[in-house]
Design a protein around this motif. Structure first.
Motif, short mmCIF file in Angstrom:
data_model
loop_
_atom_site.label_atom_id
_atom_site.label_comp_id
_atom_site.label_asym_id
_atom_site.label_seq_id
_atom_site.Cartn_x
_atom_site.Cartn_y
_atom_site.Cartn_z
N VAL A 102 0.83 -1.19 0.00
CA VAL A 102 0.00 0.00 0.00
C VAL A 102 0.88 1.26 0.00
CG1 VAL A 102 -1.58 1.38 1.42
CG2 VAL A 102 -2.02 -1.05 1.07
N ASP A 103 0.61 2.16 -0.92
CA ASP A 103 1.37 3.41 -1.03
C ASP A 103 0.69 4.58 -0.34
OD1 ASP A 103 3.44 2.50 -3.06
OD2 ASP A 103 1.58 2.06 -4.14
N MET A 104 -0.62 4.51 -0.20
CA MET A 104 -1.39 5.63 0.35
C MET A 104 -2.47 5.10 1.28
SD MET A 104 -2.26 8.88 0.48
CE MET A 104 -1.51 9.72 -0.93
N ILE A 105 -2.54 5.67 2.47
CA ILE A 105 -3.60 5.33 3.41
C ILE A 105 -4.48 6.56 3.60
CG2 ILE A 105 -4.16 4.63 5.78
CD1 ILE A 105 -1.42 3.22 5.88
N VAL A 106 -5.74 6.42 3.23
CA VAL A 106 -6.72 7.49 3.45
C VAL A 106 -7.51 7.10 4.68
CG1 VAL A 106 -8.68 8.76 2.52
CG2 VAL A 106 -6.84 8.04 1.00
N ILE A 107 -7.38 7.88 5.74
CA ILE A 107 -7.93 7.48 7.03
C ILE A 107 -9.05 8.41 7.48
CG2 ILE A 107 -5.92 8.68 8.03
CD1 ILE A 107 -7.87 5.98 9.90
N ARG A 108 -10.15 7.82 7.89
CA ARG A 108 -11.20 8.58 8.61
C ARG A 108 -11.43 7.90 9.94
NH1 ARG A 108 -17.03 10.91 6.96
NH2 ARG A 108 -15.62 12.45 6.10
N SER A 109 -11.49 8.69 10.99
CA SER A 109 -11.66 8.13 12.32
C SER A 109 -12.32 9.14 13.25
CB SER A 109 -10.28 7.73 12.90
OG SER A 109 -10.40 7.33 14.24
N ARG A 124 6.60 3.79 5.00
CA ARG A 124 6.73 4.23 3.61
C ARG A 124 5.49 4.93 3.10
NH1 ARG A 124 5.17 1.87 -0.94
NH2 ARG A 124 4.48 0.03 0.21
N ALA A 125 4.34 4.45 3.48
CA ALA A 125 3.08 4.94 2.90
C ALA A 125 2.80 6.39 3.29
CB ALA A 125 1.91 4.06 3.34
N ARG A 126 2.18 7.13 2.37
CA ARG A 126 1.70 8.48 2.64
C ARG A 126 0.32 8.36 3.30
NH1 ARG A 126 4.94 12.28 -0.08
NH2 ARG A 126 6.89 11.19 -0.53
N VAL A 127 -0.04 9.39 4.09
CA VAL A 127 -1.31 9.38 4.82
C VAL A 127 -2.09 10.65 4.49
CG1 VAL A 127 -2.39 9.40 7.10
CG2 VAL A 127 -0.34 8.00 6.70
N LEU A 302 -0.42 14.70 -6.41
CA LEU A 302 0.70 15.42 -5.78
C LEU A 302 1.38 14.57 -4.71
CD1 LEU A 302 -0.96 18.94 -5.43
CD2 LEU A 302 0.95 18.34 -6.92
N TYR A 303 0.60 13.93 -3.86
CA TYR A 303 1.19 13.18 -2.75
C TYR A 303 1.87 11.89 -3.19
CZ TYR A 303 -0.36 16.28 0.96
OH TYR A 303 -0.49 17.36 1.77
N LEU A 304 1.47 11.36 -4.33
CA LEU A 304 2.12 10.14 -4.81
C LEU A 304 3.22 10.45 -5.83
CD1 LEU A 304 -0.92 7.69 -4.99
CD2 LEU A 304 1.01 7.63 -3.41
N GLY A 305 3.57 11.74 -5.90
CA GLY A 305 4.76 12.08 -6.69
C GLY A 305 4.57 12.12 -8.17
N GLY A 306 3.35 12.39 -8.64
CA GLY A 306 3.15 12.53 -10.08
C GLY A 306 3.91 13.72 -10.63
N GLU A 307 4.36 13.62 -11.86
CA GLU A 307 5.14 14.69 -12.47
C GLU A 307 4.22 15.68 -13.13
OE1 GLU A 307 7.98 13.05 -15.10
OE2 GLU A 307 9.08 11.99 -13.53
N ARG A 308 4.54 16.98 -12.99
CA ARG A 308 3.73 18.03 -13.61
C ARG A 308 4.22 18.31 -15.03
NH1 ARG A 308 0.95 21.42 -10.22
NH2 ARG A 308 0.10 22.23 -12.16
#
Length: 308
Positions: A102-109, A124-127, A302-308
């Motif tokens: 998993v590269d990205m964790i989208v958290i609701r709590s 490693r993962a972005r949040v 943006l958070y997963l490092g996509g190139e502009r």
């Protein structure tokens, strides 16, 4: 462009330029989709919607946003998870998810600070914070700003009224921060027991007369009465709240003709606003939902490092 933030907890540490970067990228992605052009691909990345609190629109919005970029999506089933059934710790759950790629964790709590905790444990993962307790809801704030920005072109000097259950609202806090960073004047209205005592800490003023507040506003932002968060009833009745602080047709007639009506959803018709207002020409509520997908697509990129 290199995105300088690793995780998204709130937008209080963002600059105005950071917000504008997201707005511009969301606008570019929206233009491409309207023109039937493809979006850049982040194929091979994986996102998990780690929702420990119920949500429909935010979870689905993130799922659609991720799929527009070719990202694999997993939705965490809380009720049948090892955390709920077998007592696995949150830390071990995060490490397990990371081991699966998993590269990205989208958290609701409902737990304030859960995103920061997960980010500290993640290797490693972005949040991204999709709402934590009464603290913050940064992606909702960004889509709200995007919606008003699209309508007015600039938010400099615009008067943004946030009305209703502000005490219990994570949306209100993030919206106040974000709209102020964009140069807007933010003020609040609502029953006194639903308004924080120390408003000066938020840098906003309080107008107890709801109709007077509506007359002055360019943006009329109504909050849901969060009955599930109040230990005792916060309002005498839905009817009395609606008559005193609900946005009804008669009230909206007092507003500027160009004023817009917004709400984070889900809406309670006949409480925060009437159906005539919710479905009327000044309402941008459904546009907020669509814009949420655009903004979250930009954020994931943006958070997963996509190139502009």
């Amino acid at each position: 462009m290199e995105w300088r933030h690793k995780h998204l907890f709130d937008i209080d540490d963002w600059s105005r330029e950071d917000i504008e970067s997201v707005l511009n990228l969301a606008s570019e992605f929206e233009r491409r989709l309207d023109s039937k052009e493809s979006l850049p691909s982040l194929k091979g990345r994986t996102l998990v919607n780690f929702f420990l609190e119920s949500s429909t629109r935010t979870r689905v919005s993130f799922e659609i946003a991720a799929k527009l970029l070719g990202i694999n999506v997993m939705n965490w089933a809380t009720a049948s998870s090892s955390m709920a059934v077998k007592g696995e710790s949150l830390k071990d759950t995060v490490w397990t998810l990371e081991s699966m790629g998993v590269d990205m964790i989208v958290i609701r709590s409902s737990w304030v600070g859960a995103p920061q905790y997960i980010a500290r444990k993640a290797r490693r993962a972005r949040v991204i914070n999709a709402g934590d307790g009464t603290h913050a809801h940064p992606t909702q704030a960004l889509l709200d700003i995007y919606t008003a920005w699209k309508r007015f072109g600039s938010l400099e000097g615009k008067r943004v009224l946030i009305a209703g259950d502000i005490v219990q609202s994570r949306v209100a806090r993030s919206d106040i921060i974000g709209f102020k960073k964009m140069g807007a004047y933010v003020f609040v209205s609502g029953p006194r027991n639903m308004v924080p005592l120390h408003l000066d800490a938020l840098g906003v003023s309080y107008e107890p007369d709801f109709i007077k507040a509506v007359k002055e506003a360019d943006v009329i932002y109504l909050l849901r009465v969060q009955k599930e968060r109040w230990k005792a009833s916060a309002i005498p009745s839905d009817y009395e709240y609606h008559m005193n602080f609900g946005c009804r047709e008669e009230v909206l007639k007092e507003a500027k003709p160009e004023a817009i009506v917004m709400h984070p959803g889900p809406i309670n018709r006949g409480v925060e606003l009437s159906s005539e207002v919710a479905d009327g020409p000044q309402s941008l509520i459904l546009e907020q939902v669509r814009n949420g997908v655009m903004v979250r697509t930009a954020l994931l990129y943006l958070y997963l490092g996509g190139e502009r």
